[in-house]
Each structure stands twice: as C-alpha cells, then as structure tokens.
Design an enzyme around this catalytic site. Structure first.
Site, PDB file in Angstrom:
ATOM      1  N   SER A   1       9.718   4.282   9.314  1.00 12.41           N
ATOM      2  CA  SER A   1      10.633   5.673   9.638  1.00 12.41           C
ATOM      3  C   SER A   1      10.831   5.799  10.781  1.00 12.41           C
ATOM      4  CB  SER A   1       9.924   6.696   8.748  1.00 12.41           C
ATOM      5  OG  SER A   1       9.601   6.549   7.483  1.00 12.41           O
TER       6      SER A   1
HETATM    7  N1  SAH Z   1       5.041   5.365   6.559  1.00 13.41           N
HETATM    8  C1  SAH Z   1       5.281   4.018   6.635  1.00 13.41           C
HETATM    9  C2  SAH Z   1       6.425   3.710   6.032  1.00 13.41           C
HETATM   10  C3  SAH Z   1       6.414   2.641   5.107  1.00 13.41           C
HETATM   11  S1  SAH Z   1       7.787   2.480   3.851  1.00 13.41           S
HETATM   12  C4  SAH Z   1       5.177   3.340   8.106  1.00 13.41           C
HETATM   13  O1  SAH Z   1       4.914   4.220   9.039  1.00 13.41           O
HETATM   14  O2  SAH Z   1       5.443   2.336   8.377  1.00 13.41           O
HETATM   15  C5  SAH Z   1       6.928   2.926   2.236  1.00 13.41           C
HETATM   16  C6  SAH Z   1       5.696   2.046   2.049  1.00 13.41           C
HETATM   17  O3  SAH Z   1       5.556   2.534   0.602  1.00 13.41           O
HETATM   18  C7  SAH Z   1       6.288   0.540   1.743  1.00 13.41           C
HETATM   19  O4  SAH Z   1       5.152  -0.161   2.261  1.00 13.41           O
HETATM   20  C8  SAH Z   1       6.043   0.274   0.147  1.00 13.41           C
HETATM   21  O5  SAH Z   1       5.352  -1.141  -0.202  1.00 13.41           O
HETATM   22  C9  SAH Z   1       5.104   1.585  -0.214  1.00 13.41           C
HETATM   23  N2  SAH Z   1       4.926   1.864  -1.487  1.00 13.41           N
HETATM   24  C10 SAH Z   1       6.026   2.072  -2.424  1.00 13.41           C
HETATM   25  N3  SAH Z   1       5.531   2.315  -3.705  1.00 13.41           N
HETATM   26  C11 SAH Z   1       4.356   2.590  -3.597  1.00 13.41           C
HETATM   27  C12 SAH Z   1       3.179   2.818  -4.422  1.00 13.41           C
HETATM   28  N4  SAH Z   1       3.180   3.204  -5.782  1.00 13.41           N
HETATM   29  N5  SAH Z   1       1.857   2.741  -3.888  1.00 13.41           N
HETATM   30  C13 SAH Z   1       1.642   2.615  -2.767  1.00 13.41           C
HETATM   31  N6  SAH Z   1       2.530   2.136  -1.764  1.00 13.41           N
HETATM   32  C14 SAH Z   1       3.807   2.212  -2.238  1.00 13.41           C
END
Ligand code: SAH
Length: 216
Positions: free
Chosen positions: A66
C-alpha cells in the site's frame, strides 16, 4: 547487513515523513516507525528508487504494497500505545508488519501466499525484529490460539466483516477492515463494547481482494 540498512535512503525516508506530516499525520510514534523502517527492502529491487514516493507498488504474486500514507492513516486510527497484541491479516511484503512491531508489544501476522511470507520472514530476521509471529493460512478465520487481540488490521478488502475476527477482539479492541466490492471498499472500524460492536465508516479505499472462507 543490519548496520547499513538504517543509513541507506535516509534522506528520501526523511522527506517521506515530512510529506506525511504535511498531509495530516501527527502521531509521532507512527512517524517514527516510518522513519525507522527501510521500505526499499520490501519492494522489488527494480523499483527501490521509488520506495519513498507516496504510492503503492507491485510486490509480485498479484499483490501490492500500500501507499505509505494509507499505512500511516490506518496506524494513526488505531492509537497504539506499545502495549497491544495486534493481529494483521495479509502480511504481504511485511512492511506494515514491521511498522506494527515498533508500535505494539506483539504482532501476529497471517498471509495465504507462501512466497510472500517467506520473503517477509527473511526481512524480519535481517532487521532483528523479535516480536512478530507468523502463520501461513487463511486469515479470514483469524488466529484463535493467541486471541483476544487489542487490534486487528486487515490489509485486503472483503465482501463482509468476517465473524471470527469480531469474535477474536478483546474488550475495547478495534478491527480495521476494508469492506465492499472487489474494486472499491469502505474502510470500517469496529470497536468491541461488551457483546456489542460500534461501527465507524472511515472512507473509501481500494485494496486487493480478501480471499478465503469468510472472504471472496
Ligand atoms: N500490508 C501489506 C499489503 C499486502 S496486500 C504490505 O505492507 O505489503 C494484501 C495481502 O493480503 C496479500 O499479500 C494477499 O495475499 C493477502 N491476503 C488476501 N487474502 C488473505 C487471507 N484470507 N488470509 C491471509 N492473507 C490474505
């Protein structure tokens, strides 16, 4: 490696902090966490030069890290004091996990994609982060073993608020989650008051889909 990490990109990181401050982030502990965390290590090497711009970046596996101002607003809303147990759903690059590790006592982070989790764990080790525990799996069911949590942050957008996450909030605990359609959501903050939950809609956001039992 640890010795040079803090010095690299120090000037751009400082400028990012100033930009965030000018944009309304006033929580000094949040600003300090951002100043301490080398975001360039959490993005692919080809875009390291852009790591301190206030923009989201592609991190591989169809996921994005993000925009820093989103992390900052999110974290400022939680008003963490350093004593909390926090559950994070969606470790992704691990950047926000590290910010949380500086703002809370213990961080529990769940990610469903193994390659992202593996990379994040390497960085936690290299940065000497010791108060983060990780779980590979579906975060929509939470992480019952360590509940209740003082705060839960969901970094992906779901169609509804997963019940297990509400159940795993402690008294006064706050859940931040983007809820809505796949393309656009509303950031919702739920606060537990006894057996009731207080809902506050913060504003429109755009996150990658939350996949899983209680997600898409
Ligand atoms: N805060 C993170 C943003 C990652 S994007 C950063 O700083 O990089 C969101 C993430 O959520 C992705 O890696 C995706 O794989 C994960 N995600 C989506 N659904 C999920 C679930 N049910 N359980 C765990 N992770 C999940």
């Amino acid at each position: 490696m640890a010795g040079s990490i803090g010095l690299d990109f120090r000037a751009p990181r400082r400028r990012l902090v100033e930009t965030l401050q000018a944009g309304g982030i006033s929580d000094l502990s949040v600003l300090r966490a951002i100043e301490m965390t080398p975001r360039h290590l959490f993005v692919p090497s080809g875009v390291q030069q852009r790591a301190y711009e206030d923009s989201p970046l592609y991190i591989g596996n169809g996921q994005t890290i993000s925009q820093p101002s989103i992390h900052a607003h999110y974290l400022q809303l939680l008003k963490l004091t350093g004593r909390e147990r926090v559950l994070e759903i969606g470790t992704g690059s691990g950047y926000q996990t590290v910010l949380l590790s500086h703002l809370a006592e213990q961080v529990f982070s769940v990610e469903r994609l193994a390659p992202l989790m593996e990379r994040a764990k390497v960085l936690f080790r290299e940065l000497g982060i010791r108060n983060v525990s990780t779980l590979l799996g579906d975060g929509t069911v939470g992480w019952r073993d360590y509940a209740p949590y003082d705060a839960i942050l969901v970094s992906a957008g779901g169609p509804t608020i997963p019940n297990p996450l509400l159940e795993q909030l402690g008294e006064g605990g706050r859940l931040l989650i983007p809820v809505g359609a796949k393309e656009e959501q509303v950031l919702v903050m739920m606060t537990r008051r006894g057996s009731q939950f207080e809902r506050r809609d913060i504003g429109p956001v755009r996150f990658v889909p939350l996949l899983g039992t209680h997600g898409w």
